[in-house]
Design an enzyme around this catalytic site. Structure first.
Site, PDB file in Angstrom:
ATOM      1  N   GLY A  22       0.824  -1.201   0.000  1.00 30.02           N
ATOM      2  CA  GLY A  22       0.000   0.000   0.000  1.00 30.02           C
ATOM      3  C   GLY A  22       0.855   1.247   0.000  1.00 30.02           C
ATOM      4  O   GLY A  22       2.065   1.208  -0.239  1.00 30.02           O
ATOM      5  N   MET A  24       1.718   3.202   2.516  1.00 27.88           N
ATOM      6  CA  MET A  24       2.657   3.328   3.621  1.00 27.88           C
ATOM      7  C   MET A  24       3.151   1.996   4.151  1.00 27.88           C
ATOM      8  O   MET A  24       4.032   1.966   4.998  1.00 27.88           O
ATOM      9  CB  MET A  24       1.991   4.091   4.774  1.00 27.88           C
ATOM     10  CG  MET A  24       1.628   5.518   4.461  1.00 27.88           C
ATOM     11  SD  MET A  24       1.029   6.399   5.917  1.00 27.88           S
ATOM     12  CE  MET A  24      -0.389   5.437   6.373  1.00 27.88           C
ATOM     13  N   LYS A  42       1.076  -6.526   8.473  1.00 23.69           N
ATOM     14  CA  LYS A  42       1.240  -5.262   7.762  1.00 23.69           C
ATOM     15  C   LYS A  42       2.438  -4.540   8.373  1.00 23.69           C
ATOM     16  O   LYS A  42       2.436  -4.201   9.555  1.00 23.69           O
ATOM     17  CB  LYS A  42      -0.029  -4.411   7.876  1.00 23.69           C
ATOM     18  CG  LYS A  42       0.114  -3.042   7.220  1.00 23.69           C
ATOM     19  CD  LYS A  42      -1.194  -2.283   7.209  1.00 23.69           C
ATOM     20  CE  LYS A  42      -2.173  -2.911   6.251  1.00 23.69           C
ATOM     21  NZ  LYS A  42      -3.380  -2.100   6.090  1.00 23.69           N
ATOM     22  N   ASP A 136     -11.541   5.936   4.033  1.00 27.86           N
ATOM     23  CA  ASP A 136     -10.906   5.427   2.813  1.00 27.86           C
ATOM     24  C   ASP A 136     -11.645   4.199   2.295  1.00 27.86           C
ATOM     25  O   ASP A 136     -11.051   3.187   1.956  1.00 27.86           O
ATOM     26  CB  ASP A 136      -9.436   5.089   3.095  1.00 27.86           C
ATOM     27  CG  ASP A 136      -8.632   4.932   1.798  1.00 27.86           C
ATOM     28  OD1 ASP A 136      -9.100   5.416   0.748  1.00 27.86           O
ATOM     29  OD2 ASP A 136      -7.547   4.338   1.846  1.00 27.86           O
TER      30      ASP A 136
END
Length: 724
Positions: A22, A24, A42, A136
Site C-alpha cells: 500500500g 505506507m 502489515k 478510505d
C-alpha cells in the site's frame, strides 16, 4: 529490514510470502507458531519509520480497529514495535479484493452488488457505532473470502470522531473521496456512505464515475460534476438500486442517508422490490491516483479555491451550474477530465442542487431570449428582402431550395454516422490504450480476464467484434484481456536453498500440493533439497515433487535365503554377502527339524546396505507332548453322621477341597464353591478329572464344615499321568 520467506519475527511469526503493498505499508502472509494459524502482517515501509508522524498514523490504525469486533471487519491480533520495525498482525482473509473481483467480472449483477454492499455497510455501521469513520472506503479495502464473506480492511486513516479531527488533512483515495473531504472540510460518517455509493456505482458499471489525469481534476469532478446514472452504462441496474446510489452520492451530506442503518434498510428492500418508488430518491483507476495518500497543500488549495469560486458565482448569479462547471474546469485544467454520457441524466450544482424558483427563472429567461432572437431574425430578413434586387429573387429561391435539400441530405448522413462506428483493431494493445480508443468512439469496453502464457498481462488477447465491422455507438464491446500467466515461477522461489520444512510450508501456503522423494547425492548433504519438479513453472494447485538428498550412495546387496539352513550355514552365507548375523531366537516347529532356520527377519533377495544385520529364528523341533495328573471321586456322605438326628433343622456351609503334599509343603486346591446344606442332607459327591499337582500321584479329598471350621471326613484318591 528486508523481509523474505523464512524470516521469524518475535520468534513467533514466520514470513511465508509478500501478498500486497500500500501507500505506507507492505503486507505479508505469515504463520503464527504460538497459535499455529496463518495471519497477515502489515509492516510500515522503511522510508516512513524515521517519520514520527507516519509511525503515529500507522499505530493509530491498530488503536482504532483493535477494539472493533464484527464479522464484516478484519480482526487485529497484535501490534508490535521492534526497533525500526513496526507491524500489525491481523486476520488473514483467503480470497480476493473487491477491486480485483470487479476487474475479473467486468461488472457485477444487481443482486450480487446489493449483497456485497449490505455486508460492507454492516461493517461500517459497527465502526460508526464506536465513533470511528474509515475515511478510505474503496473496493481495494474490501476483501471477499472463499466462503463469500465480505470484510472491510485497512482502517489506515480511521480515527475517533472528535473536535480535534474535524479539519484534519485530507486523506483518502481520490476516485472515492467525498466532496467535503476533497475541500478539506468537516467529514463524518456520511463521508463513508458517499464512498460506498461510488463503490456501488463501480460494482454495477465496472468503472468509476469520475476519472482524470491528476488528483485535482478528479477531486473537482466530485465537487462540481453530477454523477452519471449507472443505468446509462448498465441498463440492467434496477431503479431502486440506482436511487440508492444517487442518494449516497449527493454532494451535500445532509441529502444522503444519515447513517448506515438507513442504507442497509433500503438495500434490503431493493433486493425484494427492484422498483420500489419509496426507496431513497470506468476506465481503470489511474495508477498514480488509486493509492491512499495525503493530498498536497497545493492540490488542496486549488480545490478549496475552486469551491469558493463556485459558491461566489452561485450567489452572484453569474452562471448556471453547467456553465460554472465547464468554465471552472477549463480555467483550472483545460478540460474536465471526465467523459459525460449524453442526455437523460440529472444535472446538479457542484455544491447545491438548483431550487424550483431558480429553474423557473432560467426557463423564462431562455424562452424570452428565443423570442427576441426570432424577432431580430425576422426583421433582418424583411430588410434584406427590400434591399435585394427583384431580378435575383428566383435565383435566390432556387439556391435556397438547393441548400435546403443539401442540408437535409447532410443531416441524414450525419444522423446515420452518429448511430454507428467502425470497430477498431485492439489486439496487442494495452487495456488503457484499448479503452481510450473505444471511448473516443463512444463505445463501452466490457473486460473479460483470461490467463495466457503468451500474451503479457494487461494486453488485449482478442475482441468479440472483428476490426472494421460496424457496431452501434454507445454499445458494449467485449474484450479479452490477459491476466498474465496463471503459472508461478518456481525457480524464483529459491526452494533448493531452503530447508525441507520451510519449502513445504511455502509451497502449501501458495496453494500447491507437495510430495517428497529421497535419492542419494554425492554433493548434497543428507536432508538438503537436490531439485524440484517441475523445475520452472507450475499452475496453482499442482503437485510439486521435492527430491531430498540421503547423502552419498551406499553399496546395496541382496539378502541370502537362510530358511532351512543350519546356524553355521547361515553365518557363512551372511559373511559372504557382506552382512552380519543379527538377533537369533528359538521356537518349536513340527515342520522344520531342530537346528534349522524357520524364518528370517529380512526377506530373501531384498536389497540392503552392506553391513546390515539380519535376524532369524532357529527351530527346536516338535514340542514334547503335555501331560496332566488326573483323578476322580464318586461317593455319598450323610451329614447326620456328623451332627446326629436332632440337628436336622440346622444349616451349615460345606466346601470340598483337595489336599496334597508338594515338595514337602501342604497345598489345598478348592474343588467346589461353599454351599449351604441342612444337617440331615445326604451329600452326593461326584468329581471327574480332579487335576493334581504335576508329579504328585496321591491326595485327599476333604469335606469341610466352614460354619464350624472342621473337616467332617476325607477320601484318599490316586492320580494318573494323562497326555492331554
Amino acid at each position: 529490514m528486508i523481509l523474505h520467506a523464512g524470516i521469524m519475527l518475535q520468534d513467533r511469526y514466520e514470513i511465508l510470502e509478500k501478498i500486497g503493498s500500500g501507500g505506507m505499508s507492505e503486507v505479508y502472509k505469515a504463520k503464527c507458531h504460538k497459535l499455529n494459524r496463518l495471519v497477515a502482517i502489515k509492516v510500515l515501509k522503511a522510508e516512513f519509520t524515521s517519520d514520527a508522524g507516519f509511525v503515529s498514523k500507522f499505530k493509530m490504525e491498530a488503536q482504532a480497529a483493535a477494539g472493533l469486533s464484527h464479522p464484516n471487519i478484519v480482526n487485529i491480533y497484535d501490534v508490535v514495535d521492534d526497533g525500526d520495525l513496526h507491524f500489525i498482525v491481523m486476520e488473514l482473509v483467503e480470497g480476493i479484493t473487491l477491486k480485483s473481483y470487479i476487474t475479473k467480472k467486468g461488472h457485477l449483477d444487481v443482486k450480487e452488488t446489493i449483497g456485497i454492499a449490505i455486508q460492507v455497510a454492516q461493517g461500517i455501521e459497527a465502526a460508526h457505532e464506536q465513533h470511528i469513520i474509515h475515511r478510505d472506503i474503496k473496493p481495494q479495502n474490501m476483501l471477499i473470502s472463499m466462503d463469500g464473506k465480505v470484510k472491510v480492511a485497512d482502517f489506515g486513516i480511521a480515527r475517533a470522531v472528535s473536535s480535534q479531527t474535524m479539519n484534519s488533512t485530507v486523506v483518502g483515495t481520490v476516485h472515492y473521496i467525498s466532496p467535503e473531504q476533497a475541500r478539506g472540510g468537516f467529514s463524518d460518517e456520511r463521508s463513508d456512505l458517499y464512498s460506498l455509493g461510488i463503490t456501488m456505482f463501480e460494482m454495477v458499471t465496472g468503472r468509476v464515475p469520475f476519472d482524470g489525469d491528476n488528483t485535482v481534476t478528479v477531486a473537482l469532478a466530485h465537487l462540481e460534476e453530477p454523477i452519471p446514472l449507472p443505468s446509462f452504462y448498465n441498463p440492467e441496474v434496477t431503479p431502486s438500486l440506482e436511487r440508492i446510489i444517487v442518494k449516497c452520492t449527493e454532494k451535500r451530506p445532509e441529502n444522503r442517508y444519515s447513517n448506515a442503518g438507513e442504507l442497509i434498510g433500503d438495500l434490503r428492500r431493493a433486493l425484494l422490490n427492484p422498483d420500489d418508488p419509496a426507496i431513497g430518491q470506468e476506465e481503470p483507476a489511474h495508477p498514480d491516483l488509486s493509492e491512499t495518500r495525503p493530498m498536497s497543500q497545493k492540490e488542496l488549495d486549488i480545490i478549496k479555491g475552486r469551491s469558493r469560486e463556485l459558491e461566489e458565482m452561485s450567489r452572484n448569479g453569474r452562471a448556471s451550474s453547467g456553465e460554472a462547471n465547464r468554465e471552472g474546469a477549463d480555467r483550472k485544467t483545460g478540460k474536465t477530465g471526465v467523459r459525460r454520457p449524453g442526455k437523460g441524466r440529472r444535472e446538479q450544482d457542484g455544491n447545491a442542487p438548483a431550487t424550483g424558483v431558480e429553474k423557473m427563472v432560467t426557463t423564462i429567461g431562455v424562452a424570452a431570449a428565443i423570442i427576441v432572437v426570432a424577432g431580430v431574425v425576422f426583421l433582418f430578413s424583411q430588410i434584406g428582402g427590400m434591399l435585394r434586387p427583384s431580378s435575383s429573387e428566383t435565383e435566390s429561391e432556387t439556391t435556397s431550395a438547393e441548400a435546403t435539400t443539401a442540408e437535409s441530405e447532410s443531416s441524414e448522413e450525419t444522423s446515420l454516422s452518429q448511430k454507428e462506428v467502425l470497430m477498431p483493431s485492439l489486439e496487442g494493445k494495452t487495456q488503457e490504450e484499448a479503452e481510450s480508443e473505444l471511448e473516443e468512439l463512444d463505445l463501452v469496453m466490457q473486460v473479460e480476464q483470461q490467463a495466457s502464457d503468451d500474451v503479457e498481462e494487461g494486453v488485449v488477447i482478442s475482441q468479440e467484434n472483428e476490426p472494421g465491422t460496424v457496431v452501434p455507438r454507445f454499445s458494449k464491446v467485449r474484450v479479452t484481456i490477459s491476466s498474465g500467466s496463471d503459472q508461478i515461477d518456481l525457480a524464483s522461489l529459491g526452494l533448493t536453498d531452503m530447508t525441507l520444512e520451510t519449502a513445504v510450508r511455502l509451497l502449501e501456503g501458495r496453494g500447491f500440493k507437495t510430495t517428497v522423494m529421497e535419492e542419494a547425492s554425492e554433493t548434497e548433504e543428507s536432508g538438503n533439497i537436490i531439485r524440484v519438479e517441475p523445475a520452472d513453472k507450475a499452475p496453482y494447485g499442482a503437485t510439486i515433487t521435492l527430491y531430498v538428498s540421503t547423502g552419498p550412495a551406499v553399496e546395496m546387496v541382496p539378502v541370502p535365503n537362510l530358511e532351512g539352513k543350519t546356524q553355521d550355514e547361515a553365518t557363512d552365507l551372511l559373511v559372504e554377502a557382506g552382512l552380519v548375523t543379527g538377533q537369533t531366537s528359538e521356537e518349536h516347529s513340527d515342520t522344520v527339524p531342530a537346528g534349522q532356520i524357520i524364518r528370517q527377519g529380512i526377506a530373501a533377495d531384498t536389497e540392503v546396505e552392506v553391513g546390515s544385520t539380519v535376524d532369524y529364528v532357529l527351530s527346536l523341533g516338535p514340542e514334547a507332548p503335555q501331560t496332566q495328573f488326573l483323578a476322580s471321586l464318586e461317593t455319598t456322605y450323610p451329614l447326620m453322621v456328623s451332627y446326629g438326628p436332632g440337628a436336622g433343622s440346622s444349616e451349615i456351609q460345606i466346601m470340598i477341597r483337595l489336599k496334597q503334599t508338594v515338595n514337602g509343603q501342604v497345598v489345598y486346591t478348592k474343588l467346589t464353591e461353599p454351599r449351604s446344606y441342612s444337617a440331615d442332607t445326604m451329600l452326593e459327591i461326584r468329581l471327574d478329572n480332579i487335576r493334581g499337582a504335576d508329579g504328585v500321584s496321591t491326595g485327599e479329598v476333604e469335606i469341610v464344615d466352614l460354619t464350624n471350621n472342621v473337616v467332617l471326613t476325607s477320601y484318599n484318591v490316586t492320580f494318573t499321568e494323562t497326555v492331554v
